[in-house]
Design a protein around this motif. Sequence first.
Motif, short mmCIF file in Angstrom:
data_model
loop_
_atom_site.label_atom_id
_atom_site.label_comp_id
_atom_site.label_asym_id
_atom_site.label_seq_id
_atom_site.Cartn_x
_atom_site.Cartn_y
_atom_site.Cartn_z
N LEU A 49 2.72 3.69 2.10
CA LEU A 49 1.30 4.07 1.99
C LEU A 49 0.40 2.94 2.47
O LEU A 49 -0.62 3.18 3.13
CB LEU A 49 0.95 4.45 0.54
N GLN A 50 0.79 1.69 2.14
CA GLN A 50 -0.03 0.55 2.56
C GLN A 50 -0.01 0.38 4.08
O GLN A 50 -0.99 -0.07 4.68
CB GLN A 50 0.43 -0.72 1.85
N VAL A 53 -2.50 3.07 5.36
CA VAL A 53 -3.93 2.77 5.20
C VAL A 53 -4.31 1.41 5.81
O VAL A 53 -5.46 0.99 5.73
CB VAL A 53 -4.39 2.84 3.72
N TYR A 79 -8.45 6.38 -0.04
CA TYR A 79 -7.25 5.78 -0.63
C TYR A 79 -7.48 5.53 -2.11
O TYR A 79 -8.49 4.92 -2.49
CB TYR A 79 -6.97 4.47 0.10
N VAL A 162 -5.06 9.57 0.55
CA VAL A 162 -3.78 8.93 0.19
C VAL A 162 -3.86 8.47 -1.25
O VAL A 162 -4.79 7.74 -1.61
CB VAL A 162 -3.53 7.70 1.12
#
Length: 271
Positions: A49-50, A53, A79, A162
């Motif tokens: 996910l990091q 984003v 996010y 997200v």
Amino acid sequence: MSGNPVVEVSDVTVTYGGRRVLDHVSFEIGAGEFTGLIGSNGAGKTTLLQVIVGLVRPDAGRVRVDGVVRTRGHSSFGYVPQKVALDPDVPLRARDFVTLGLDGHRFGVARRSREQRDAVERALIDVDADGFADRPVGRLSGGEQQRVLIAHALVARPSLLVLDEPLANLDPRSVQEIVALLSRVARQHHVAVLISAHDMNAMLPVMNRIVYVTDGHVASGPTDEVVRSEVLSRLYGHHVDVVHLHGRVLVVAEPDERSDHLGDHPPLTLS
Ligand code: ADP
């Protein structure tokens, strides 16, 4: 998947201290799709996910959101990070906190246009937070704070939302409410929702797509193709039952075999 993907993850590799946490990971998510990023603790969900984003730069590979290669400060996604702790004494109303989502974290006395105030009001209503919009954000319950965090991520009308483990630490009723509201938001605003979780059951009624991550690899596909006993048993490396009960679907692993590893199996690509 119809139309252009909102998210394209291509061949992403991340290594921490010589250990490969993500190994040539690729998948796509379509517009408005509700996608579960499923895997056990330490499988690499947060890292993935990091990367999406833009908080972690991959060693190799690339992510496109809305067809544009990800860079920091890109506004087409919202996010909600894991375990956000809002200080009980932070002097912000829920409404103020959502307003910050319009322009990042520039505190100050900026005058808001009518349009901006309307956008904040709509985001609060979208997540059923209008009833407590004027209470201090740090004094709200966990479920209420989660709604405010989602409104903050939604207020700039991204095409991708997200959320990292947004259902952890919530009571079962709040879990159901948050899943239902995210599903509603995905449909109404045609926003793609990507949620990480170690247990997929709460999301099964609304999830269109699964990205299953284990040992640095992913398998992804439409939920009805993945949530089948033979597919999940192969992914988990243990027998997993898919039970249909009162019109609902439940995924049940054998009690002593919850640790999900692929073992020596190769990653499975479903789409
Ligand atoms: P998950 O979200 O699925 O629990 P994470 O992406 O948080 O998994 O972590 C995957 C692995 O990478 C874990 O073994 C974790 O300890 C390691 N890891 C995560 N972030 C870092 C970091 N910044 N530095 C070193 N190792 C990390």
